[in-house]
Design an enzyme around this catalytic site. Structure first.
Site, PDB file in Angstrom:
ATOM      1  N   CYS A 100      32.898  38.318  39.027  1.00 40.25           N
ATOM      2  CA  CYS A 100      34.083  39.205  38.661  1.00 40.25           C
ATOM      3  C   CYS A 100      34.878  39.605  39.796  1.00 40.25           C
ATOM      4  O   CYS A 100      34.545  39.905  40.840  1.00 40.25           O
ATOM      5  CB  CYS A 100      33.521  40.682  38.653  1.00 40.25           C
ATOM      6  SG  CYS A 100      34.575  41.892  38.623  1.00 40.25           S
ATOM      7  N   CYS A 104      41.099  43.013  35.411  1.00 38.20           N
ATOM      8  CA  CYS A 104      41.740  42.508  33.908  1.00 38.20           C
ATOM      9  C   CYS A 104      41.219  43.729  33.604  1.00 38.20           C
ATOM     10  O   CYS A 104      42.256  44.073  32.225  1.00 38.20           O
ATOM     11  CB  CYS A 104      40.279  41.389  33.475  1.00 38.20           C
ATOM     12  SG  CYS A 104      39.479  40.339  34.500  1.00 38.20           S
ATOM     13  N   THR A 191      35.137  48.892  39.140  1.00 42.07           N
ATOM     14  CA  THR A 191      35.292  46.893  39.264  1.00 42.07           C
ATOM     15  C   THR A 191      36.802  46.977  40.198  1.00 42.07           C
ATOM     16  O   THR A 191      37.599  47.852  39.337  1.00 42.07           O
ATOM     17  CB  THR A 191      35.276  46.338  38.311  1.00 42.07           C
ATOM     18  OG1 THR A 191      34.053  46.957  37.278  1.00 42.07           O
ATOM     19  CG2 THR A 191      35.439  45.364  38.060  1.00 42.07           C
ATOM     20  N   GLU A 257      31.646  47.563  42.789  1.00 41.98           N
ATOM     21  CA  GLU A 257      31.832  48.652  41.992  1.00 41.98           C
ATOM     22  C   GLU A 257      32.201  49.989  43.259  1.00 41.98           C
ATOM     23  O   GLU A 257      31.136  49.760  43.994  1.00 41.98           O
ATOM     24  CB  GLU A 257      30.364  48.569  40.633  1.00 41.98           C
ATOM     25  CG  GLU A 257      30.892  47.495  40.061  1.00 41.98           C
ATOM     26  CD  GLU A 257      31.451  46.771  38.946  1.00 41.98           C
ATOM     27  OE1 GLU A 257      32.070  47.869  38.741  1.00 41.98           O
ATOM     28  OE2 GLU A 257      31.794  46.069  38.501  1.00 41.98           O
ATOM     29  N   HIS A 292      39.036  44.057  26.044  1.00 39.58           N
ATOM     30  CA  HIS A 292      38.157  44.299  27.526  1.00 39.58           C
ATOM     31  C   HIS A 292      37.097  43.956  26.869  1.00 39.58           C
ATOM     32  O   HIS A 292      36.444  43.163  27.396  1.00 39.58           O
ATOM     33  CB  HIS A 292      37.380  45.538  28.597  1.00 39.58           C
ATOM     34  CG  HIS A 292      37.143  45.016  29.680  1.00 39.58           C
ATOM     35  ND1 HIS A 292      38.197  44.369  30.864  1.00 39.58           N
ATOM     36  CD2 HIS A 292      36.184  45.540  30.324  1.00 39.58           C
ATOM     37  CE1 HIS A 292      37.268  45.081  31.848  1.00 39.58           C
ATOM     38  NE2 HIS A 292      36.233  44.747  31.739  1.00 39.58           N
ATOM     39  N   TYR A 296      35.319  39.456  28.048  1.00 38.92           N
ATOM     40  CA  TYR A 296      34.204  38.890  28.358  1.00 38.92           C
ATOM     41  C   TYR A 296      33.896  37.151  27.816  1.00 38.92           C
ATOM     42  O   TYR A 296      32.795  37.090  28.604  1.00 38.92           O
ATOM     43  CB  TYR A 296      33.178  39.679  27.770  1.00 38.92           C
ATOM     44  CG  TYR A 296      33.296  41.011  29.100  1.00 38.92           C
ATOM     45  CD1 TYR A 296      34.180  41.577  29.612  1.00 38.92           C
ATOM     46  CD2 TYR A 296      32.051  42.207  29.172  1.00 38.92           C
ATOM     47  CE1 TYR A 296      34.128  42.368  30.484  1.00 38.92           C
ATOM     48  CE2 TYR A 296      31.716  43.126  29.884  1.00 38.92           C
ATOM     49  CZ  TYR A 296      33.016  43.162  30.159  1.00 38.92           C
ATOM     50  OH  TYR A 296      32.999  44.530  31.109  1.00 38.92           O
ATOM     51  N   CYS A 299      35.766  35.611  31.129  1.00 38.60           N
ATOM     52  CA  CYS A 299      35.471  35.558  32.180  1.00 38.60           C
ATOM     53  C   CYS A 299      33.505  35.483  32.661  1.00 38.60           C
ATOM     54  O   CYS A 299      33.198  34.437  32.813  1.00 38.60           O
ATOM     55  CB  CYS A 299      35.514  37.401  33.001  1.00 38.60           C
ATOM     56  SG  CYS A 299      34.447  38.432  32.272  1.00 38.60           S
ATOM     57  N   GLU A 447      26.674  44.007  33.763  1.00 33.44           N
ATOM     58  CA  GLU A 447      27.905  44.437  33.366  1.00 33.44           C
ATOM     59  C   GLU A 447      28.456  43.860  31.617  1.00 33.44           C
ATOM     60  O   GLU A 447      28.907  44.368  30.850  1.00 33.44           O
ATOM     61  CB  GLU A 447      29.478  44.108  34.012  1.00 33.44           C
ATOM     62  CG  GLU A 447      30.209  44.647  33.680  1.00 33.44           C
ATOM     63  CD  GLU A 447      31.351  44.644  35.063  1.00 33.44           C
ATOM     64  OE1 GLU A 447      31.469  43.284  35.662  1.00 33.44           O
ATOM     65  OE2 GLU A 447      32.484  44.686  34.781  1.00 33.44           O
TER      66      GLU A 447
END
Ligand code: SF4
Ligand code: FE
Length: 488
Positions: A100, A104, A191, A257, A292, A296, A299, A447
């Site tokens: 990650c 974003c 994050t 995180e 979001h 995904y 990413c 996640e």
């Protein structure tokens, strides 16, 4: 100020006075800590990529706010093409870092606040949108990293914010002062928080009349007084502190995180973008979540590329790459990964303009994307574990490998295909371990399940967006039966 380089970004963080608790120790230079440094490198990659000839076109966009070229991680989408480019950028960064890269969340928050503040102003005659435009124009010009802070601790899930034994379990406006408000509470799972310059705070869910103190959206610098940062643990994270990083799996990059506590933090008026308008709290949450959930589909696909590549490589190193069951499993992994990419591209290409002018993703398809993300990476990880073999959980450590007495035994008995070096084989196994059960699995699996909301949240949105009555009408009309059937 033009687009920052990775070094300029890393230098800019040094000017921030941030204290964090990392593994029980207070540090005022978190970026130098062994647990934090790899995650900072992952964010730095997003700066490097904007200058690298291979990727600069994907990573750059022209802003309609400051009329200049900006890093796409700060861009307000002006077309479906922008939304598609976002997905391609995220896949690229995921594939290059294998983790990650954290940048974003602020991008998704900005796009959601941009359109929501506009709609709120129109209904309530507030003045949030122009404030946000000024704020975000500055972010773009300075090329900053912005953390998007949404998830409140939420306490007893059966109680509304005002009914909690502790009202801070949902972040709230605690006090009003001249020129601003004082907020109190916490945000979990943040994050990239310690790699950011700024924080965009948003409500965690829809709010009702009477819950105005919890309907707050605002921005603060990360070194604002009253903030506390507590670093989150990841599986096998202390391997990053070992002298020999061989056992880490991903030797350069990692995720981050952070639990963030807001202890009576003052927010000046010009940094407030929603303040008590409860009817827009849910809109903001829904729009952010959709962006979001789209993210995904980019990413996680990029990280999936790395895992599929490592799995094919270990099959070759084992001399098993031609076995028919291995071929089938590799193709299945590719199929699952590309299905996620299809979802990310689909919800982007079907996006639409908001009244504010920026583009929103297709809500139904973004939720389908994320619901698949809650499942497919787990299946990809299962197939990788299958092909990698039991050594994934039993391989001796780097310390033993370097031991003059027993190291030679490890090299002798872990040798497989003569075409490959035994140390390289061990490295590949550690990378697969990192992504399936180690520190990288926080980003790739946990996640994927809970980031941007758990699967139940996507099912609710899919149910709402599916226009089921329209489908019933079509079936009924095809069969020439009345649409409203009498109940029997
Ligand atoms: Fe970006 Fe993915 Fe990390 Fe979220 S999980 S910040 S979308 S890389
Ligand atoms: Fe996330």
């Amino acid at each position: 100020m033009g687009l920052k380089t990775a070094d300029q970004y890393l230098d800019s963080l040094k000017t921030l006075k941030v204290e964090a608790h990392v593994l029980g120790i207070k540090t005022d230079e978190p970026g130098r800590h062994g647990l934090v440094a790899p995650s900072r490198q992952a964010v730095a990659f997003t700066y490097d990529a904007a200058h690298n000839p291979e990727s600069r076109e994907t990573l750059r966009a022209v802003s309609h706010l400051c009329k200049d070229e900006v890093n796409r991680f700060t861009h307000l989408h002006q077309s479906t093409e922008d939304l598609v480019k976002k997905i391609k950028m995220q896949r690229y960064c995921g594939a290059m870092t294998g983790c990650c890269f954290q940048r974003c969340v602020g991008l998704d928050a900005a796009n959601a606040i941009y359109s929501t503040s506009f709609d709120c102003d129109r209904k309530h005659e507030t003045h949030f949108h122009d404030r946000f435009r000024d704020y975000w124009s500055w972010i773009q010009k300075e090329d900053l990293v912005v953390d998007g802070a949404m998830t409140d601790p939420k306490g007893d899930r059966s109680r509304r914010p005002a009914d909690q034994l502790d009202p801070d379990l949902f972040l709230r406006v605690k006090e009003r002062k001249s020129g601003g408000v004082v907020i109190s509470g916490a945000k979990l799972h943040q994050t990239g928080m310690l790699n950011s310059h700024e924080i965009l705070i948003m409500p965690t869910m829809s709010m009702r009349p009477g819950e105005e103190p919890w309907a707050i959206c605002c921005a603060i610098p990360v070194d604002t007084s009253g903030l506390r940062y507590i670093y989150g643990r990841q599986a096998s994270d202390t391997r990053k502190l070992e002298r020999d990083t061989f056992d880490v799996g991903n030797p350069i990059f990692g995720g981050q995180e952070v639990m963030t506590v807001f202890e009576d933090v003052f927010v000046p008026e010009e940094r407030i973008f929603l303040d008590g308008q409860v009817d827009f709290a849910g809109t903001l949450v829904e729009r952010f979540a959709s962006y979001h959930r789209q993210s995904y589909g980019g990413c996680k696909v990029g990280v999936g590329d790395v895992l599929i590549g490592a799995t094919e490589l270990i099959a070759r190193m084992n001399g098993a790459e031609k076995a028919s069951h291995v071929r089938e499993k590799i193709v299945e992994m590719i199929h699952l990964n590309e299905t996620l990419y299809c979802c990310g591209l689909a919800c982007s290409s079907q996006g639409y303009p908001t009244p504010a002018g920026n583009f929103q993703v297709d809500l139904l398809l973004a939720n389908v994307c994320k619901l698949n993300v809650t499942r497919f990476p787990y299946e990809i990880a299962r197939l990788a574990t299958d092909i990698a073999g039991g050594l994934l959980g039993t391989m001796p450590s780097a310390v033993d490998l370097n031991d003059p007495e027993i190291g030679p035994y490890i090299r002798k008995y872990l040798a497989a295909s003569p075409d490959y070096n035994v140390l390289d084989r061990m490295k590949v196994l550690r990378l697969i371990e990192n992504l399936t059960i180690g520190a990288g699995a926080v980003g790739y699996l946990v996640e994927s399940m809970h980031g941007a909301g758990p699967p139940a949240a996507q099912r609710i949105m899919i149910g709402r967006q599916a226009e089921l009555d329209g489908k019933v009408a079509r079936a009924a009309s095809l069969l020439s039966i009345p649409e409203e059937l009498p109940s029997s």
